[in-house]
Enzyme design. Structure first.
Site, PDB file in Angstrom:
ATOM      1  N   PHE A 122      10.911   7.269  -7.224  1.00 55.36           N
ATOM      2  CA  PHE A 122      10.963   5.842  -6.922  1.00 55.36           C
ATOM      3  C   PHE A 122       9.569   5.316  -6.628  1.00 55.36           C
ATOM      4  O   PHE A 122       8.819   5.903  -5.831  1.00 55.36           O
ATOM      5  CB  PHE A 122      11.816   5.576  -5.670  1.00 55.36           C
ATOM      6  CG  PHE A 122      13.276   5.882  -5.817  1.00 55.36           C
ATOM      7  CD1 PHE A 122      14.178   4.895  -6.182  1.00 55.36           C
ATOM      8  CD2 PHE A 122      13.752   7.160  -5.570  1.00 55.36           C
ATOM      9  CE1 PHE A 122      15.531   5.171  -6.301  1.00 55.36           C
ATOM     10  CE2 PHE A 122      15.108   7.454  -5.689  1.00 55.36           C
ATOM     11  CZ  PHE A 122      15.998   6.463  -6.060  1.00 55.36           C
ATOM     12  N   ASP A 123       9.244   4.197  -7.232  1.00 59.21           N
ATOM     13  CA  ASP A 123       8.117   3.419  -6.740  1.00 59.21           C
ATOM     14  C   ASP A 123       8.464   2.947  -5.318  1.00 59.21           C
ATOM     15  O   ASP A 123       9.630   2.943  -4.922  1.00 59.21           O
ATOM     16  CB  ASP A 123       7.879   2.224  -7.666  1.00 59.21           C
ATOM     17  CG  ASP A 123       6.773   1.324  -7.173  1.00 59.21           C
ATOM     18  OD1 ASP A 123       5.673   1.833  -6.932  1.00 59.21           O
ATOM     19  OD2 ASP A 123       7.025   0.122  -7.009  1.00 59.21           O
TER      20      ASP A 123
END
Length: 210
Positions: free
Chosen positions: A8-9
């Site tokens: 995930f960013d």
């Protein structure tokens, strides 16, 4: 048995942090007596390395000083307005229950990213926080590859809110999930042009895709 990981960013994906980031960028420019762009003009640049971002909005010779000033200002305010998006804990909890390892893969430096994750109460929901430390930033796949090596896992999905995230996931051979909320960094048309496997308005549909 090989474990699978979802990357995930951080900013704009797991946490609603853009007001604090944009505010710190604009304050740094103001402190140096430079033109301060509107917040909406800064927003599409979030996700670039700091040096590249300031290179767009300021003269090249001002960039090193601006980066130093930002790195002084942002840690003083990064929790002023930042919070996890409403569905994040639910989604992370469900994915872990399904056996996935979960990593943050961000353009932030690792130490700052860990500080944000800890301050916003997400540490217990993640297995690793990987920032971009002295290697190429997204859309290069390096940050994802570093995280997967640390976890000893095979990558399943890269989840993010910018074309940089989607490009990095594609370069790393992962499926890609773009999230485009009303306050998104990149708008829907921009994200669609990057050809993510899924383009959604929240993280909840990720549960249907995994």
């Amino acid at each position: 048995m090989t474990r699978h990981a979802i990357c995930f960013d951080l900013d704009g994906t797991l946490v609603d942090s853009l007001p604090d980031i944009i505010g710190s960028i604009r304050d740094a420019l103001a402190e140096h007596g430079l033109r301060v762009p509107d917040a909406d003009d800064v927003r599409p640049l979030i996700g670039l390395p700091l040096e590249d971002l300031f290179g767009v909005v300021a003269e090249t010779d001002a960039v090193p000083g601006l980066c130093d000033t930002y790195r002084r200002i942002y840690p003083q305010r990064y929790t002023d307005n930042s919070t996890p998006f409403a569905e994040v804990v639910q989604v992370l909890t469900a994915l872990r229950e399904r056996g996935y390892l979960l990593a943050v893969t961000t353009t932030k430096r690792s130490a700052m990213a860990r500080d944000v994750v800890t301050a916003l109460g997400l540490s217990d929901h993640l297995d690793h926080v990987q920032g971009t430390d002295d290697f190429p930033a997204k859309p290069a796949p390096d940050v994802i590859e570093h995280a997967l090596r640390t976890l000893g896992a095979e990558g399943a999905w890269m989840v993010g809110d910018t074309t940089h995230d989607i490009g990095a996931g594609q370069a790393a051979g992962l499926s890609t999930f773009a999230v485009c909320r009303p306050e998104a960094t990149h708008d829907r048309a921009t994200l669609a042009a990057a050809s993510p496997d899924r383009l959604e308005e929240s993280l909840l549909p990720l549960l249907d895709a995994t």
